[in-house]
Structure formats: structure tokens, C-alpha cells
Design a protein around this motif. Structure first.
Motif, PDB file in Angstrom:
ATOM      1  N   ARG A 124       0.868  -1.081  -0.011  1.00  0.00           N
ATOM      2  CA  ARG A 124      -0.196   0.039   0.060  1.00  0.00           C
ATOM      3  C   ARG A 124       0.938   1.220   0.178  1.00  0.00           C
ATOM      4  O   ARG A 124       0.301   2.498   0.362  1.00  0.00           O
ATOM      5  CB  ARG A 124      -0.975   0.148   1.150  1.00  0.00           C
ATOM      6  CG  ARG A 124      -2.187  -1.119   1.177  1.00  0.00           C
ATOM      7  CD  ARG A 124      -3.170  -0.967   2.122  1.00  0.00           C
ATOM      8  NE  ARG A 124      -4.219  -1.908   2.038  1.00  0.00           N
ATOM      9  CZ  ARG A 124      -4.201  -3.137   2.365  1.00  0.00           C
ATOM     10  NH1 ARG A 124      -3.137  -3.728   3.192  1.00  0.00           N
ATOM     11  NH2 ARG A 124      -5.311  -3.768   2.419  1.00  0.00           N
ATOM     12  N   LEU A 159     -13.563  -6.886  -3.222  1.00  0.00           N
ATOM     13  CA  LEU A 159     -12.235  -7.178  -2.606  1.00  0.00           C
ATOM     14  C   LEU A 159     -11.232  -8.057  -3.335  1.00  0.00           C
ATOM     15  O   LEU A 159     -11.796  -9.146  -3.942  1.00  0.00           O
ATOM     16  CB  LEU A 159     -12.218  -7.900  -1.261  1.00  0.00           C
ATOM     17  CG  LEU A 159     -12.893  -6.984  -0.113  1.00  0.00           C
ATOM     18  CD1 LEU A 159     -13.199  -7.771   1.104  1.00  0.00           C
ATOM     19  CD2 LEU A 159     -12.106  -5.675   0.223  1.00  0.00           C
ATOM     20  N   CYS A 163      -6.911  -8.614   0.014  1.00  0.00           N
ATOM     21  CA  CYS A 163      -7.484  -7.893   0.879  1.00  0.00           C
ATOM     22  C   CYS A 163      -8.597  -8.761   1.635  1.00  0.00           C
ATOM     23  O   CYS A 163      -8.891  -8.545   2.728  1.00  0.00           O
ATOM     24  CB  CYS A 163      -8.382  -6.662   0.335  1.00  0.00           C
ATOM     25  SG  CYS A 163      -7.215  -5.320  -0.305  1.00  0.00           S
ATOM     26  N   TYR A 167      -9.302  -9.280   5.542  1.00  0.00           N
ATOM     27  CA  TYR A 167     -10.614  -9.191   5.953  1.00  0.00           C
ATOM     28  C   TYR A 167     -10.884 -10.451   6.746  1.00  0.00           C
ATOM     29  O   TYR A 167     -11.656 -10.153   7.859  1.00  0.00           O
ATOM     30  CB  TYR A 167     -11.595  -8.924   4.823  1.00  0.00           C
ATOM     31  CG  TYR A 167     -12.899  -8.432   5.338  1.00  0.00           C
ATOM     32  CD1 TYR A 167     -13.228  -7.183   5.613  1.00  0.00           C
ATOM     33  CD2 TYR A 167     -13.824  -9.642   5.202  1.00  0.00           C
ATOM     34  CE1 TYR A 167     -14.726  -6.832   6.004  1.00  0.00           C
ATOM     35  CE2 TYR A 167     -15.363  -9.277   5.495  1.00  0.00           C
ATOM     36  CZ  TYR A 167     -15.729  -7.973   5.873  1.00  0.00           C
ATOM     37  OH  TYR A 167     -16.857  -7.688   6.568  1.00  0.00           O
ATOM     38  N   ARG A 174      -7.082  -5.358   9.790  1.00  0.00           N
ATOM     39  CA  ARG A 174      -8.296  -5.203   8.943  1.00  0.00           C
ATOM     40  C   ARG A 174      -9.201  -6.215   8.944  1.00  0.00           C
ATOM     41  O   ARG A 174      -9.960  -6.337   8.073  1.00  0.00           O
ATOM     42  CB  ARG A 174      -7.590  -4.846   7.339  1.00  0.00           C
ATOM     43  CG  ARG A 174      -6.551  -3.917   7.408  1.00  0.00           C
ATOM     44  CD  ARG A 174      -6.207  -3.576   5.775  1.00  0.00           C
ATOM     45  NE  ARG A 174      -5.708  -2.236   5.979  1.00  0.00           N
ATOM     46  CZ  ARG A 174      -4.413  -2.026   5.845  1.00  0.00           C
ATOM     47  NH1 ARG A 174      -3.545  -2.997   6.217  1.00  0.00           N
ATOM     48  NH2 ARG A 174      -3.946  -0.854   5.982  1.00  0.00           N
ATOM     49  N   VAL A 180     -11.907  -1.646   3.802  1.00  0.00           N
ATOM     50  CA  VAL A 180     -10.543  -2.291   3.313  1.00  0.00           C
ATOM     51  C   VAL A 180     -10.344  -2.293   2.071  1.00  0.00           C
ATOM     52  O   VAL A 180     -11.150  -2.547   1.004  1.00  0.00           O
ATOM     53  CB  VAL A 180     -10.268  -3.639   3.956  1.00  0.00           C
ATOM     54  CG1 VAL A 180     -11.170  -4.608   3.290  1.00  0.00           C
ATOM     55  CG2 VAL A 180      -8.948  -4.312   3.787  1.00  0.00           C
ATOM     56  N   CYS A 181      -9.150  -1.982   1.328  1.00  0.00           N
ATOM     57  CA  CYS A 181      -8.860  -1.902  -0.053  1.00  0.00           C
ATOM     58  C   CYS A 181      -7.254  -1.700  -0.460  1.00  0.00           C
ATOM     59  O   CYS A 181      -6.672  -1.561   0.718  1.00  0.00           O
ATOM     60  CB  CYS A 181      -9.676  -0.822  -0.566  1.00  0.00           C
ATOM     61  SG  CYS A 181      -9.351   1.155  -0.128  1.00  0.00           S
ATOM     62  N   CYS A 182      -6.998  -1.870  -1.669  1.00  0.00           N
ATOM     63  CA  CYS A 182      -5.543  -1.605  -1.829  1.00  0.00           C
ATOM     64  C   CYS A 182      -5.568  -1.156  -3.317  1.00  0.00           C
ATOM     65  O   CYS A 182      -6.705  -0.947  -3.946  1.00  0.00           O
ATOM     66  CB  CYS A 182      -4.847  -3.026  -1.834  1.00  0.00           C
ATOM     67  SG  CYS A 182      -5.246  -4.255  -3.012  1.00  0.00           S
TER      68      CYS A 182
END
Length: 755
Positions: A124, A159, A163, A167, A174, A180-182
Motif C-alpha cells: 500500500r 475485494l 484484501c 478481511y 483489517r 478495506v482496499c488496496c
């Protein structure tokens, strides 16, 4: 291991979107307990099974070690039969039933996420939408509860495998982080020209180049669009001011660090704590004389409104741009902040030279919050991002759900049920059509989010306020009119969790009085159910009505006439050639309504001293008069107090002394200070007389005039010396942004009294 015990646990408060389920999971598995945890419309539900000693530790640690963003309001526990379950699970959310779950506010980037975006080896690295259960967007992306991804504006971003693994991993911070993301699966950044056409190159690098060239950059943030320029570039700040039609009102400034903030302003420990809090408000601070900021950023102002970065995008932008930046609301003067992409391009395309945007939708427009520190405590001036929608919790329940519609200016609304009042984000001045639309849409969102079907609707007494007219159109609800200044004092009471009675001092610009006249300098004996007007500033005509608010010299003429000082040699009269016509107008009641307004008294003195004849934003004359005052001056002007049982405070006495000192060539800062000190002494004198007649020794100070620190500090010091207990605001503003809380508190108290 002993006999198995199983408990059903209900946790209420701000426990969704803050990592509470992962916390419960880790706590239970660490103690070797079985069961499950999940979200529902009330908060978090848990069933936990194991030895009695482990269950006791679990329940104790549940409150003591809650995640940093969690606010645990209540934990209830019930016995259930043990089922010899093995393992602990996070179960699916239950969206059935009446909603009572609280929603977290948007929260500044945490240290862990900041470490990731600045680590070139992290996946990230430099990703501007990095977040976790400890930080990131919440309120501005929530469409509904329970707080799950499908109920947010992140629903459109599926997702990726990595991710998804984070999760689902209970050991990862996270775990069940909804936004949540990237870079592989989350929102994307892009730079466009003023017409929305994508530009080539790295968006961040090119955005920095826009700032470096002295151009205006539009930036899509958490709750809406901002407009940014180099804060050290006089031409850039002046260009933004001209395009935005914002003549004098100060711009907010974002700095990269506390160290950079200290190069611009004097900052004490309490102010630093406010700057660095997870809420990241704009903090009003005393500007250093040599602060390297363009004069046009805050013209004629001794203070700067500073804030620190609160999103990864801000951090990344300011790491590449070495100087402080103006970061002001993305709007034309008096309009609400733009938050929808197409609308932003349409409204801001003539202001911004380029836009730094992304594709994560904003569900609710939310301005930055503004605070100042008073006596080591934070006092909101504008309560919005970072605070909303966290409720004000009262010691008493509301018998029926309440909608409070607020005031006309600086509007907020509130919905109340149970023990909570959910005061809205800053809406603004309802006389603007777009703001009115934001008001009505916001009410619908809050009613849905907190499942409030109001049975009582509270409103101001002014029949022409648009908020009052909206209240009258709500079907099936009882209407409760609340006098404006009573609402101010009730707001201060509710802010402090008290019901009164108190001696209330409500000083503001104008408000619709209980007798139909204009009030604004009020001394009340009040509790939440009612009030008695015990004193007020002596009314003085406002020549031209609302025109006098925008032209303080008119009120100066009225005050000079009142104290017999209408002498043509005074500078204020020489600067305004038609003063004689205005003086004549002040004798005609229809066109010069009398007002007991403290705000207009400040306006008059400001004009007489040559500070400001005309204003470009609300309160400008009073703000500049406050900044003129020499705070080392101890002298004060005398004020006569007459009447009974309703006391009358002669503000014209202050004006008479101001003119006398002006003729004696007394320095203007000394005159301004003596005026403030004289008014403060008069306030405390009236409170003393009220205490003698009522036996009440607690004073509540409210109304926009008490944002004036010179007056506020002087009044509180004198009250303390005279043995009073003083209540101030700390959760909602003393200005009209706090009116909705007061209206709700009054409506609730009246309902309880009837029962």
C-alpha cells in the motif's frame, strides 16, 4: 476446568466500524472461550462460553481494553444454557429490527496506515485510500446500518484475494474492516483539467506541480471538495479569494506536521492535543508575527485556522509539497460544499485550474470542523467532520422520538431517541436553496440511519425561518416552538448534562423574542422546561432592519443618537455621508425595529472606532474588534443597570465612554479592551442581582457572542471571583449550530414533565 458457563452479551455504543468484533474475537480466543460475535441494528451481540473465571475476565476486559475508536455506552449480560460449543466465530450481521446502532465518525489516518503508505516496500505504499479498523472513512460513506460493506459507498469495489484474506484473518488489524482496499481493488486517483478531462502523468506529482505554479487545485476529500493553493503565495491566495467571491473571511490552512504548525502559530499543549486528535478539526490559533503565510490568506486577522492531514491523500500531497496549503471548502461564497463529482465540476470549474479526484462516492457532504481552546477545553465553533454523527448523550431518556429543526443560520438539525441526541453535521444558512436541499436530505438520512420517526418536532419561534416552515409540514407530529435564546441556554445545559435551573446569559446577533421583538442580549432564569426573562440590554433601533446587520455604521448611528453623541466631527459619520437620514430613520419604528442585541452593540463600537463600517461575513466587525483589544488593559467603562423586575443594561453607556476616550486620543486597543471589560463587569453585576433574587448560583453562557475569547475569559474570571459556578459549551457550538440540541432538550423535558 470447572463447569461451563454461557453468557449472552449485548454491547451498545459506538461499536461498529471501529474493530470491535475483531477485538471480541481476539479477546475470546485468547482466553480459550467459545461462542460467536456479530453486528446487528442495536450494536454488537456476543455469546461466550467457558469456565466462570474466564467469562469474568472476558467481561471485565471487554470494557477496559476496548479498541481506541470504540465508545462503550452499555453492556448487558444474561445467562443462557451452555451448549459445549467449540471455537469462536464472527457470524453474519443481523439487519432486522429497529435500528439503534451508533455510527462512528470519520477518523484520521492511524500511525500503522501512515507507516504503510510511506514504506516503499509495502503493497500500500503511496496508496491514498489506505485504512483499517482504527481509521478512515465512516459517516461520509455509510448509507445504512448495520455497518457492513454493502451498506457503504465501498459496495462497488470488490475485494481482491489479498484484501479478502486480510478481511477474514482474525490476527490482522483489517479483520472485518469494511472500507478495506488496496491499489488492486480499491478507489483510484486521477487528475483532470477544469472541465473534467483526465490529464497524463502521476496524479499526485502533477497536482503538486499545479500548486507550485500558483494555480488553484480542487481536491476531493472525505466529505466534499476542497480548493487548495500555496498558502505562502500571495497571488495564488488572492486569485482564489477573487474566484470564490470570498472577500475577507479567513481561509483554513493545512500543514504537514505539528512542527510546521509551530512555525506559523503559538500552540500550547491543549491546542496541540486538539490538532493531533483523531478528529483533526481546524483549530483557531494565535498567529506568529513573522508567520510565512500570505496576507490574503487571513486578511486583518491575528489568528489562523490550522489543521493537520487527516487522510492518506493529504499526507501524500503534503509530503511532496513542502509548504503549507490553503484548504478551503469547495464552494462559491454562501453555497454548501460540493460533494458530487458532476456538481463539483459544474460549480467549481471556473475556480479550480485542475482537480485531484477519485471514484469513491461520498454519501453525505460534511465540512471540516472548527474549534478553539478555552481554558484548556475544546469549544466547537463548527461541529461536523470527525464529530458527527456521534451523539450527545443525556442523563434522561426521551419519552418520544424528537426532530429538532434548528435555526436559520449556521443550521444543524437533530434527531433524538432513547438517551441520545444526534446533532447533524454543519448544514449552513438555509436562505440558500442548495443548503435547504442539504437540510431536507440530511434529515431523511438521519431518520433512516437512526430509525427515528419523530412524534415531536421542535422549532424556532420565528415564523419566517425555513426550518420553522419545514417543521410545520412534518405529518403526524406535535409541534413544539422553542424561543431562540431559551434554546441557547438549554443547549448549554444539555451540553453539560444538567437540567437547571440556571442563570442564563444568551448573547448573540438577533433572535425572535418571546414578545415578537428582536432579542440578543438576554439574561434568563431557565431550566429545560421554561424560562423567565430577568434582564436584557436596552433595545436600540436597527435602522433599515437587516441592512444594519451588514452595515454596522448604521447601528453606530443609532447608538450615538441614543447617548446624545451625534456630532458631525466623528469619523464614522464623516465616512458615511447619509448618516443624518439614517438617524432620522432610526426614529421610525417600522423601518428601524428595536433590538436588545449584544452582537449589534459590538458592531456599533467597531464602526465608531473605524474597525469596520461594512461586513463581508457574519460577525466580521465583532471579530476584528476583539482582535484589536489590548488584553493587558484592566480598565473598564461603567454601565448603568436599571429597572425591575426586568433589569435593563444600558449599552449606550459603553458607547458614550468609547466616544469620550476616542476624543481624548486614547489608543484604540485600550478603548476596545475597556469596552470588553465594561460589558463583562455588567454581565456579572446582573448575575449577582439575579442570584440575590433567586438564590441560583450557576450561570450558563451561550450564544455566538461568547465565541469572543476576550469577553468570555473576562466574564468567567469575574464569575469565579464572585463565587459563581459557570457552564460553557464543549460538545456543540455556543452559536446557532448548537440550537438544535437545545430545542431537542426542551422538547424532551416537556414530554417528561407531562408524564
Amino acid at each position: 476446568m470447572g463447569e461451563l458457563v454461557r453468557k449472552r452479551v449485548r454491547v451498545e455504543g459506538i461499536v461498529q466500524g471501529v474493530g470491535f468484533r475483531p477485538f471480541v474475537y481476539s479477546l475470546a480466543t485468547g482466553l480459550g472461550l467459545a461462542g460467536h460475535v456479530g453486528n446487528d441494528v442495536h450494536g454488537v451481540f456476543v455469546e461466550v462460553e467457558g469456565p466462570a473465571s474466564g467469562i469474568r475476565r472476558f467481561l471485565r476486559m471487554l470494557r477496559e481494553q476496548a479498541p481506541p475508536l470504540a465508545v462503550v455506552a452499555r453492556i448487558s449480560v444474561a445467562d443462557v444454557a451452555a451448549v459445549a460449543e467449540t471455537g469462536f466465530r464472527v457470524v453474519d450481521s443481523d439487519s432486522t429490527g429497529s435500528r439503534a446502532a451508533l455510527v462512528s465518525s470519520d477518523t484520521a489516518t492511524c500511525a500503522d496506515c501512515l507507516g504503510e503508505i510511506t514504506d516503499p516496500e509495502d503493497r500500500r505504499s503511496a496508496y491514498p485510500f489506505t485504512n483499517c479498523t482504527h481509521c478512515g472513512p465512516r459517516f461520509t460513506i455509510v448509507r445504512d446500518v448495520p455497518y457492513d460493506r454493502p451498506n457503504t459507498t465501498m459496495a462497488g469495489f470488490a475485494l481482491c484475494a489479498r484484501c479478502e484474506a486480510e478481511y477474514r484473518d482474525p490476527a490482522n488489524r483489517r479483520f472485518h474492516a469494511q472500507p478495506v482496499c488496496c491499489p488492486d481493488c480499491g478507489p483510484r486517483l486521477r487528475l483532470t483539467d477544469s472541465g473534467g478531462v483526465a490529464l497524463q502523468g502521476d496524479p499526485l506529482i502533477e497536482a503538486v506541480a499545479v500548486l507550485a505554479r500558483g494555480e488553484v487545485l480542487g481536491v476531493k476529500g472525505l466529505g466534499g471538495y476542497h480548493l487548495a493553493v500555496d498558502a505562502t503565495n500571495s497571488d495564488a491566495a488572492a486569485t482564489l479569494r477573487k474566484r470564490k467571491h470570498r472577500e475577507d473571511k479567513p481561509f483554513a490552512v493545512m500543514v504537514a506536521s505539528v512542527e510546521q504548525a509551530r512555525s506559523l502559530c503559538a500552540i500550547d499543549d491543549a491546542e496541540q492535543a486538539a490538532l493531533t486528535s483523531r478528529r483533526r478539526p481546524i483549530v483557531l490559533l494565535n498567529r506568529l508575527p513573522d508567520a510565512p503565510v500570505a496576507p490574503s490568506v487571513a486578511p486583518g486577522n491575528h489568528q489562523l485556522g490550522l489543521m493537520l492531514p487527516y487522510t492518506p491523500l493529504h499526507h501524500l500531497l503534503l509530503r511532496r509539497f513542502p509548504r503549507p496549503i490553503v484548504l478551503t471548502s469547495g464552494n462559491v461564497s454562501d453555497e454548501p460544499i460540493a460533494y458530487l463529482d458532476d456538481d463539483a465540476l459544474a460549480r467549481l470549474g471556473d475556480i479550480a485550474d485542475a482537480f485531484l479526484v477519485h471514484d469513491r462516492p461520498i454519501h453525505v457532504r460534511t465540512d471540516d470542523s472548527v474549534v478553539r481552546v478555552v481554558g484548556g477545553r475544546t469549544m466547537p465553533v463548527r461541529r461536523s467532520r470527525g464529530y458527527v454523527p456521534e451523539p450527545v448523550t443525556l442523563p434522561w431518556p426521551f419519552p418520544q422520538p424528537v426532530l429538532a429543526c434548528g435555526a436559520e443560520l449556521k443550521n444543524t438539525f437533530g434527531v433524538a431517541k432513547g438517551e441520545h441526541v444526534f446533532v447533524s453535521h454543519h448544514i449552513g444558512d438555509l436562505e440558500n436553496y442548495e443548503t435547504l436541499r442539504s437540510f431536507t436530505a440530511g434529515i431523511e438520512h438521519f431518520r433512516r440511519l437512526f430509525d427515528v420517526e419523530p412524534r415531536v418536532v421542535a422549532h424556532d419561534l420565528h415564523p419566517e425561518y425555513l426550518s420553522t416552515k419545514y417543521a410545520a409540514e412534518v405529518d403526524g407530529a406535535e409541534l413544539v416552538g422553542v424561543q431562540h435564546h431559551h434554546a441557547h441556554i438549554a443547549s448549554c445545559l444539555a451540553d453539560n448534562g444538567e437540567s437547571g435551573p440556571v442563570l442564563g446569559v444568551a448573547f448573540d446577533g438577533t433572535g425572535y423574542g418571546g414578545d415578537g421583538s428582536i432579542w440578543g442580549g438576554e439574561f434568563l432564569v431557565a431550566d429545560l422546561t421554561g424560562f423567565r426573562r430577568q434582564g436584557h440590554l436596552e433595545p436600540v433601533p436597527l435602522p433599515g432592519g437587516t441592512t444594519a446587520i451588514k452595515q454596522p455604521w448604521r447601528t453606530a448611528v443609532a447608538y450615538l443618537a441614543e447617548c446624545g453623541n451625534l456630532s458631525p466631527d466623528l469619523d464614522v459619520l464623516q465616512r458615511n455621508a447619509n448618516w443624518a437620514e439614517v438617524a432620522a430613520l432610526s426614529r421610525w419604528g417600522r423601518h428601524a425595529p428595536p433590538a436588545s442585541s449584544a452582537g449589534r452593540l459590538f458592531d456599533a463600537v467597531a464602526a465608531i472606532l473605524g474597525v469596520r463600517d461594512l461586513i463581508n461575513y457574519e460577525g466580521q466587525a465583532a471579530i476584528e474588534l476583539e482582535q484589536l483589544a489590548d488584553t493587558t488593559e484592566a480598565g473598564e467603562y461603567p454601565v448603568s443597570i436599571s429597572g425591575g423586575p426586568v433589569l435593563r443594561v444600558r449599552g449606550s453607556d459603553l458607547v458614550r465612554s468609547v466616544v469620550a476616550d476616542l476624543r481624548a486620543a486614547t489608543p484604540l486597543p485600550v478603548i476596545a479592551a475597556r469596552f470588553h471589560n465594561g460589558l463583562a463587569a455588567a454581565v456579572v453585576d446582573v448575575c449577582g442581582r439575579m442570584r440575590d433574587s433567586t438564590g441560583i448560583g450557576t450561570v450558563a453562557l451561550s450564544g455566538g457572542v461568547f465565541q469572543n475569547l476576550v469577553l468570555l475569559q473576562r466574564v468567567t474570571m469575574l464569575l469565579d471571583r464572585n463565587g459563581f459556578r459557570t457552564l460553557l459549551h464543549s460538545q456543540v457550538p455556543p452559536n446557532d449550530g448548537g440550537i438544535s440540541l437545545g430545542q431537542a432538550a426542551v422538547a424532551g423535558a416537556l414530554c417528561r414533565a407531562r408524564r
